[in-house]
Design a protein around this motif. Structure first.
Motif, PDB file in Angstrom:
ATOM      1  N   ARG A  25     -35.296 -46.712   7.716  1.00  0.00           N
ATOM      2  CA  ARG A  25     -33.997 -46.138   7.358  1.00  0.00           C
ATOM      3  C   ARG A  25     -32.992 -46.445   8.455  1.00  0.00           C
ATOM      4  O   ARG A  25     -33.361 -46.861   9.564  1.00  0.00           O
ATOM      5  CB  ARG A  25     -34.084 -44.628   7.114  1.00  0.00           C
ATOM      6  CG  ARG A  25     -34.262 -43.782   8.338  1.00  0.00           C
ATOM      7  CD  ARG A  25     -33.710 -42.366   8.126  1.00  0.00           C
ATOM      8  NE  ARG A  25     -34.089 -41.467   9.192  1.00  0.00           N
ATOM      9  CZ  ARG A  25     -33.436 -41.375  10.353  1.00  0.00           C
ATOM     10  NH1 ARG A  25     -32.401 -42.161  10.616  1.00  0.00           N
ATOM     11  NH2 ARG A  25     -33.846 -40.506  11.266  1.00  0.00           N
ATOM     12  N   ARG A 340     -16.754 -52.301   5.297  1.00  0.00           N
ATOM     13  CA  ARG A 340     -16.928 -53.119   4.084  1.00  0.00           C
ATOM     14  C   ARG A 340     -16.278 -54.483   4.259  1.00  0.00           C
ATOM     15  O   ARG A 340     -16.802 -55.490   3.788  1.00  0.00           O
ATOM     16  CB  ARG A 340     -16.341 -52.381   2.882  1.00  0.00           C
ATOM     17  CG  ARG A 340     -17.077 -51.059   2.570  1.00  0.00           C
ATOM     18  CD  ARG A 340     -16.245 -50.134   1.716  1.00  0.00           C
ATOM     19  NE  ARG A 340     -16.900 -48.836   1.533  1.00  0.00           N
ATOM     20  CZ  ARG A 340     -16.828 -47.830   2.412  1.00  0.00           C
ATOM     21  NH1 ARG A 340     -16.121 -47.982   3.529  1.00  0.00           N
ATOM     22  NH2 ARG A 340     -17.445 -46.688   2.180  1.00  0.00           N
ATOM     23  N   LYS A 374     -22.474 -41.109   2.076  1.00  0.00           N
ATOM     24  CA  LYS A 374     -23.110 -41.687   0.887  1.00  0.00           C
ATOM     25  C   LYS A 374     -22.437 -43.001   0.509  1.00  0.00           C
ATOM     26  O   LYS A 374     -23.104 -44.025   0.275  1.00  0.00           O
ATOM     27  CB  LYS A 374     -23.044 -40.704  -0.277  1.00  0.00           C
ATOM     28  CG  LYS A 374     -23.684 -41.199  -1.580  1.00  0.00           C
ATOM     29  CD  LYS A 374     -23.625 -40.100  -2.639  1.00  0.00           C
ATOM     30  CE  LYS A 374     -24.373 -40.520  -3.917  1.00  0.00           C
ATOM     31  NZ  LYS A 374     -23.683 -41.615  -4.626  1.00  0.00           N
ATOM     32  N   SER A 375     -21.114 -42.988   0.467  1.00  0.00           N
ATOM     33  CA  SER A 375     -20.370 -44.196   0.120  1.00  0.00           C
ATOM     34  C   SER A 375     -20.571 -45.295   1.162  1.00  0.00           C
ATOM     35  O   SER A 375     -20.821 -46.458   0.823  1.00  0.00           O
ATOM     36  CB  SER A 375     -18.882 -43.855  -0.007  1.00  0.00           C
ATOM     37  OG  SER A 375     -18.114 -45.016  -0.231  1.00  0.00           O
ATOM     38  N   LEU A 377     -23.057 -45.770   3.336  1.00  0.00           N
ATOM     39  CA  LEU A 377     -24.416 -46.302   3.353  1.00  0.00           C
ATOM     40  C   LEU A 377     -24.715 -47.134   2.117  1.00  0.00           C
ATOM     41  O   LEU A 377     -25.344 -48.192   2.205  1.00  0.00           O
ATOM     42  CB  LEU A 377     -25.417 -45.154   3.494  1.00  0.00           C
ATOM     43  CG  LEU A 377     -25.401 -44.463   4.867  1.00  0.00           C
ATOM     44  CD1 LEU A 377     -26.109 -43.120   4.813  1.00  0.00           C
ATOM     45  CD2 LEU A 377     -26.034 -45.352   5.932  1.00  0.00           C
ATOM     46  N   GLU A 378     -24.261 -46.685   0.964  1.00  0.00           N
ATOM     47  CA  GLU A 378     -24.497 -47.454  -0.257  1.00  0.00           C
ATOM     48  C   GLU A 378     -23.812 -48.809  -0.201  1.00  0.00           C
ATOM     49  O   GLU A 378     -24.337 -49.808  -0.703  1.00  0.00           O
ATOM     50  CB  GLU A 378     -24.021 -46.664  -1.468  1.00  0.00           C
ATOM     51  CG  GLU A 378     -24.922 -45.475  -1.808  1.00  0.00           C
ATOM     52  CD  GLU A 378     -24.412 -44.661  -2.991  1.00  0.00           C
ATOM     53  OE1 GLU A 378     -23.237 -44.881  -3.401  1.00  0.00           O
ATOM     54  OE2 GLU A 378     -25.171 -43.808  -3.499  1.00  0.00           O
ATOM     55  N   ASP A 379     -22.650 -48.871   0.447  1.00  0.00           N
ATOM     56  CA  ASP A 379     -21.893 -50.122   0.491  1.00  0.00           C
ATOM     57  C   ASP A 379     -22.331 -51.054   1.619  1.00  0.00           C
ATOM     58  O   ASP A 379     -22.174 -52.274   1.492  1.00  0.00           O
ATOM     59  CB  ASP A 379     -20.399 -49.815   0.672  1.00  0.00           C
ATOM     60  CG  ASP A 379     -19.771 -49.178  -0.553  1.00  0.00           C
ATOM     61  OD1 ASP A 379     -20.392 -49.227  -1.638  1.00  0.00           O
ATOM     62  OD2 ASP A 379     -18.659 -48.622  -0.426  1.00  0.00           O
ATOM     63  N   LYS A 381     -25.355 -50.600   4.064  1.00  0.00           N
ATOM     64  CA  LYS A 381     -26.635 -50.560   4.779  1.00  0.00           C
ATOM     65  C   LYS A 381     -27.500 -51.794   4.564  1.00  0.00           C
ATOM     66  O   LYS A 381     -28.364 -52.096   5.396  1.00  0.00           O
ATOM     67  CB  LYS A 381     -27.424 -49.307   4.395  1.00  0.00           C
ATOM     68  CG  LYS A 381     -28.024 -49.335   2.997  1.00  0.00           C
ATOM     69  CD  LYS A 381     -28.828 -48.064   2.725  1.00  0.00           C
ATOM     70  CE  LYS A 381     -29.453 -48.105   1.335  1.00  0.00           C
ATOM     71  NZ  LYS A 381     -30.214 -46.878   1.045  1.00  0.00           N
ATOM     72  N   GLU A 382     -27.297 -52.511   3.454  1.00  0.00           N
ATOM     73  CA  GLU A 382     -28.151 -53.671   3.185  1.00  0.00           C
ATOM     74  C   GLU A 382     -27.997 -54.706   4.294  1.00  0.00           C
ATOM     75  O   GLU A 382     -26.890 -55.060   4.686  1.00  0.00           O
ATOM     76  CB  GLU A 382     -27.802 -54.297   1.839  1.00  0.00           C
ATOM     77  CG  GLU A 382     -28.039 -53.376   0.652  1.00  0.00           C
ATOM     78  CD  GLU A 382     -29.449 -52.796   0.617  1.00  0.00           C
ATOM     79  OE1 GLU A 382     -30.402 -53.559   0.918  1.00  0.00           O
ATOM     80  OE2 GLU A 382     -29.600 -51.604   0.299  1.00  0.00           O
ATOM     81  N   TYR A 414     -29.547 -40.841   2.219  1.00  0.00           N
ATOM     82  CA  TYR A 414     -29.017 -42.060   1.596  1.00  0.00           C
ATOM     83  C   TYR A 414     -29.277 -43.334   2.424  1.00  0.00           C
ATOM     84  O   TYR A 414     -28.964 -44.424   1.952  1.00  0.00           O
ATOM     85  CB  TYR A 414     -27.504 -41.939   1.406  1.00  0.00           C
ATOM     86  CG  TYR A 414     -27.097 -40.733   0.596  1.00  0.00           C
ATOM     87  CD1 TYR A 414     -27.354 -40.669  -0.792  1.00  0.00           C
ATOM     88  CD2 TYR A 414     -26.435 -39.651   1.185  1.00  0.00           C
ATOM     89  CE1 TYR A 414     -26.966 -39.556  -1.530  1.00  0.00           C
ATOM     90  CE2 TYR A 414     -26.050 -38.543   0.456  1.00  0.00           C
ATOM     91  CZ  TYR A 414     -26.332 -38.499  -0.904  1.00  0.00           C
ATOM     92  OH  TYR A 414     -25.944 -37.402  -1.640  1.00  0.00           O
ATOM     93  N   TYR A 417     -34.480 -47.442   3.164  1.00  0.00           N
ATOM     94  CA  TYR A 417     -34.569 -48.767   2.548  1.00  0.00           C
ATOM     95  C   TYR A 417     -35.752 -48.806   1.582  1.00  0.00           C
ATOM     96  O   TYR A 417     -36.719 -48.083   1.742  1.00  0.00           O
ATOM     97  CB  TYR A 417     -34.734 -49.840   3.620  1.00  0.00           C
ATOM     98  CG  TYR A 417     -33.491 -50.047   4.448  1.00  0.00           C
ATOM     99  CD1 TYR A 417     -32.441 -50.828   3.974  1.00  0.00           C
ATOM    100  CD2 TYR A 417     -33.348 -49.440   5.694  1.00  0.00           C
ATOM    101  CE1 TYR A 417     -31.285 -51.005   4.721  1.00  0.00           C
ATOM    102  CE2 TYR A 417     -32.200 -49.618   6.459  1.00  0.00           C
ATOM    103  CZ  TYR A 417     -31.171 -50.402   5.955  1.00  0.00           C
ATOM    104  OH  TYR A 417     -30.024 -50.565   6.700  1.00  0.00           O
TER     105      TYR A 417
END
Length: 417
Positions: A25, A340, A374-375, A377-379, A381-382, A414, A417
């Motif tokens: 994570r 981003r 949340k926003s 990490l979702e956008d 973290k990859e 959130y 991985y």
């Protein structure tokens, strides 16, 4: 989970990201100057001048918040001291920050401290000064180390103004003793942190050459004017101080043979704060700032270190230049640039560090913090990233504990991985 298992888990998580990969994570790497003091019931003055209280406060934060690392950075920018003492490595590596106690000993002209020049609960301040005159560039270029020691240091430090005097000698002696006290504090804190499962990542020190000149010698307003008035002198000065910064990065890193033994890792983060980047347009940045900084990035990477860079201010206009930096050898903390956009321009070329701004940690609510995280990490973290709470300078003194906790909880929720 045992303390040893927790330490291993946290260390592996951070190491994995610093090597450009995805861990289990996203890790949270907390840092602050005085927030730990307020949380533990101390004034800013107490945690900046009393190491025992600072240690107590840091350990309380570490126990109460499930960070992956936590570091009290209880000093202000002081890279000029690291460079000045470059020929004395044991002093140079310890002299990276201006500390409250060293300010009292040397009476530097840059810094202001709570309980002395400021209210006892204020954040310490760095005030730029014109130390070197524009007609002194040639002296800096000819022999930068000699000029810094013989001309600059006596101007910076009131107690060193009369070179060779009893006051001068006493101040240097007291300065060395304060650095030893600080080193002992950091070593003891690291050992106490390890007992509760917190790893310490070895650090070294570097700087952008133009920032060294702007921050400590000419002041920002003057260095920007110099780019137009004496551009060739500035370029020559940048090239003159660049080898000193590379040498500082080399000697300030813990020796390879003891890193694993002392810290359990061979990773070293080489720390830089960037300051002039936000003030320069792309043309000036590419001509005066970036080439020397990129050279240092590559040299540090060749040493086996990872460049850990605070991109202060907005770095939007200069993002594409980072594609020239060594891939996955620059960790970027972006203060005001949308992470981003960093991902869009750089992909995984730079190891991304971001997090909630202090405005959110101070004025928001736990729900707003969770939504923000949340926003984010979702956008983003990859590809691997780290969270730096209070991305604009570390956790502020006024950050609400419930918001910091909500941030950590959101990463656990959130950031997997």
């Amino acid at each position: 989970m045992s303390t040893e298992e927790l330490m291993k888990e946290r260390l592996e998580r951070i190491e994995t990201v610093l090597k450009g990969k995805e861990p289990d994570r996203v890790p949270v790497t907390g840092a602050t100057t005085v927030w730990h003091g307020r949380y533990a019931g101390y004034t800013a003055k107490e945690v900046l001048f009393d190491y025992e209280k600072s240690k107590d406060a840091a350990l309380k934060v570490a126990r109460d918040f499930d960070f992956d690392t936590f570091t009290p950075i209880i000093g202000l920018e002081g890279m000029i001291y690291t460079v000045a003492f470059l020929n004395q490595p044991e002093i140079s590596s310890a002299a990276r920050f201006i500390l409250g106690p060293t300010h009292l000993v040397l009476q530097d002209v840059y810094s202001r401290w709570p309980g002395y020049e400021l209210d006892e609960n204020a954040h310490p301040q760095f005030i730029g000064k014109e130390i070197m005159k524009v007609d002194e560039y040639d002296q800096l270029i000819e022999n930068p180390l000699e000029f810094i020691n013989k001309v600059v240091m006596p101007r910076i430090n009131k107690k060193l103004a009369d070179v060779g005097s009893a006051e001068y000698n006493a101040a240097l002696t007291k300065y060395g003793l304060e650095l030893a006290r600080f080193g002992a504090f950091m070593a003891e804190l690291s050992m106490e942190m390890a007992k509760i499962g917190y790893p310490t990542i070895p650090m070294s020190w570097a700087y952008a050459p133009l920032d060294l000149i702007g921050d400590f010698l000419r002041d920002i307003k003057n260095i920007v004017l110099d780019l137009f008035r004496v551009p060739e002198k500035v370029k020559d000065a940048v090239e003159a101080v660049k080898p000193l910064i590379i040498k500082a990065a080399e000697i300030s890193a813990p020796p390879v043979e003891v890193r694993k033994q002392l810290f359990g890792t061979d990773v070293v983060e080489c720390f830089y704060p960037l300051h002039l980047n936000e003030y320069l347009n792309p043309k000036l940045y590419s001509e005066f700032y970036w080439p020397s900084l990129n050279d240092i990035f590559h040299k540090v990477a060749e040493m086996g270190q990872v460049n850990f860079v605070l991109f202060e201010g907005k770095h939007d206009a200069h993002l594409e230049t980072l594609l020239e930096a060594p891939k996955k050898k620059v960790v970027g903390v972006f203060e005001k640039t949308d992470p981003r956009k960093v991902r869009e321009v750089l992909g995984d070329h730079v190891i991304l560090v971001s997090g909630p701004p202090n405005s959110l940690l101070i004025g928001g609510t736990p729900q707003k913090v969770e939504e923000y995280m949340k926003s984010l990490l979702e956008d983003c973290k990859e590809g691997g990233m780290m969270i730096w709470p209070g991305v604009d300078g570390g956790i502020s003194r006024d950050a609400k504990p419930e918001n910091v906790k909500a941030m950590v909880d959101a990463v656990k929720k959130y950031g997997k991985y």
